[in-house]
Design an enzyme around this catalytic site. Structure first.
Site, PDB file in Angstrom:
ATOM      1  N   HIS A   6       3.552  -1.646  -5.479  1.00  0.00           N
ATOM      2  CA  HIS A   6       4.342  -1.725  -6.857  1.00  0.00           C
ATOM      3  C   HIS A   6       4.259  -3.421  -7.383  1.00  0.00           C
ATOM      4  O   HIS A   6       4.516  -3.460  -8.455  1.00  0.00           O
ATOM      5  CB  HIS A   6       5.677  -1.273  -6.709  1.00  0.00           C
ATOM      6  CG  HIS A   6       6.127   0.199  -6.446  1.00  0.00           C
ATOM      7  ND1 HIS A   6       5.877   1.200  -7.474  1.00  0.00           N
ATOM      8  CD2 HIS A   6       6.291   0.641  -5.328  1.00  0.00           C
ATOM      9  CE1 HIS A   6       5.951   2.314  -6.687  1.00  0.00           C
ATOM     10  NE2 HIS A   6       6.465   2.024  -5.553  1.00  0.00           N
ATOM     11  N   GLU A  14       7.513  10.222   2.827  1.00  0.00           N
ATOM     12  CA  GLU A  14       8.166  10.031   1.487  1.00  0.00           C
ATOM     13  C   GLU A  14       7.981  11.328   0.814  1.00  0.00           C
ATOM     14  O   GLU A  14       8.222  11.105  -0.577  1.00  0.00           O
ATOM     15  CB  GLU A  14       8.181   8.855   0.642  1.00  0.00           C
ATOM     16  CG  GLU A  14       6.735   8.004   0.532  1.00  0.00           C
ATOM     17  CD  GLU A  14       6.791   6.732   0.069  1.00  0.00           C
ATOM     18  OE1 GLU A  14       7.410   6.337  -0.339  1.00  0.00           O
ATOM     19  OE2 GLU A  14       5.688   6.341  -0.006  1.00  0.00           O
TER      20      GLU A  14
END
Length: 251
Positions: free
Chosen positions: A41, A145
């Protein structure tokens, strides 16, 4: 920070926003063991990541989070001296094999060999001996995740050369239809599964979070690697606390 829970053996934070060379030494001076540079990110270029790695040398372990689709970048970060690679969204054995191939030298992986660089401290080395030592010392961590990862956790954990499983709670909750619900049972199910798989396969169990209750539960389940919060969140919190303290003195 979480209270009344075991202390993590490895406590670190995420570097999301700041690439100044003083940052790793500040984090080390504050008592952290590692930092993860967010290449998923974060908007860091290769030169910034390399500067952070160099600045941390002998002071702080530096991992780099690299998306599976960009594993070619790992060779530059590892040759610059990174401690290891964290791969997000590892959802299958094939994903995990891709991570290990990029992180480890043969026979475990396919990392290319170039030794007179920062990762050898610019020393001439016995190449065969060094490759074996690097395969042990450079860490490949798979971020768990997705529901698919939990369904295939044993297959992921059994990949030779993998060093750890790290819970990514935010995406797991979102994928489960419960964004930001840190009390959702899927997280405790994931923590139990990750801890069990780590014990079975001799891996590190970890978590990335800024939620104190979740961190406490993770440590109680046996996680020893805690990536707590981030550079921007820690700075914001310190500034807000200072502001509030001065407001108190003005009353």
């Amino acid at each position: 920070m979480p209270d009344h829970s075991p202390s993590p053996q490895h406590l670190g934070t995420m570097i999301c926003e700041f690439a100044g060379p003083a940052l790793p030494r500040i984090l080390a001076s504050a008592g952290l063991v590692f930092a993860v540079v967010d290449g998923e990110h974060g908007a860091f270029d290769d030169a910034q990541v390399s500067t952070l790695i160099a600045a941390a040398w002998d002071a702080l372990e530096i991992y780099v989070r690299v998306p599976l689709s960009e594993m070619a970048r790992t060779r530059r970060y590892l040759d610059a001296g990174a401690t290891g690679i964290v791969a997000p969204m590892v959802s299958s054995r094939a994903d995990c094999e891709l991570l290990v191939e990029a992180t480890k030298y043969p026979p475990l992986g396919r990392r290319g060999v170039s030794t007179f660089r920062a990762h050898t401290d610019f020393q001439r080395v016995d190449v065969a001996e060094y490759l074996g030592r690097a395969n042990t010392g450079v860490h490949a961590l798979a971020q768990v995740e997705t529901p698919a990862a939990l369904d295939r956790l044993d297959a992921i954990a059994s990949v030779p050369g993998l060093d750890g499983l790290v819970l990514g709670p935010n995406d797991l909750l979102t994928n489960a239809g419960a964004p930001a619900r840190y009390d959702h049972p899927v997280l405790d199910e994931a923590l139990r599964a990750i801890a069990a798989a780590a014990r079975t396969h001799g891996l590190t169990a970890g978590v990335m979070t800024s939620n104190a209750a979740l961190a406490s539960r993770a440590l109680a389940h046996g996680c020893t690697w805690l990536c707590w919060s981030s550079d921007s969140a820690l700075l914001h919190g310190a500034v807000a606390n200072a502001r509030d303290a001065f407001r108190e003195t003005d009353r």
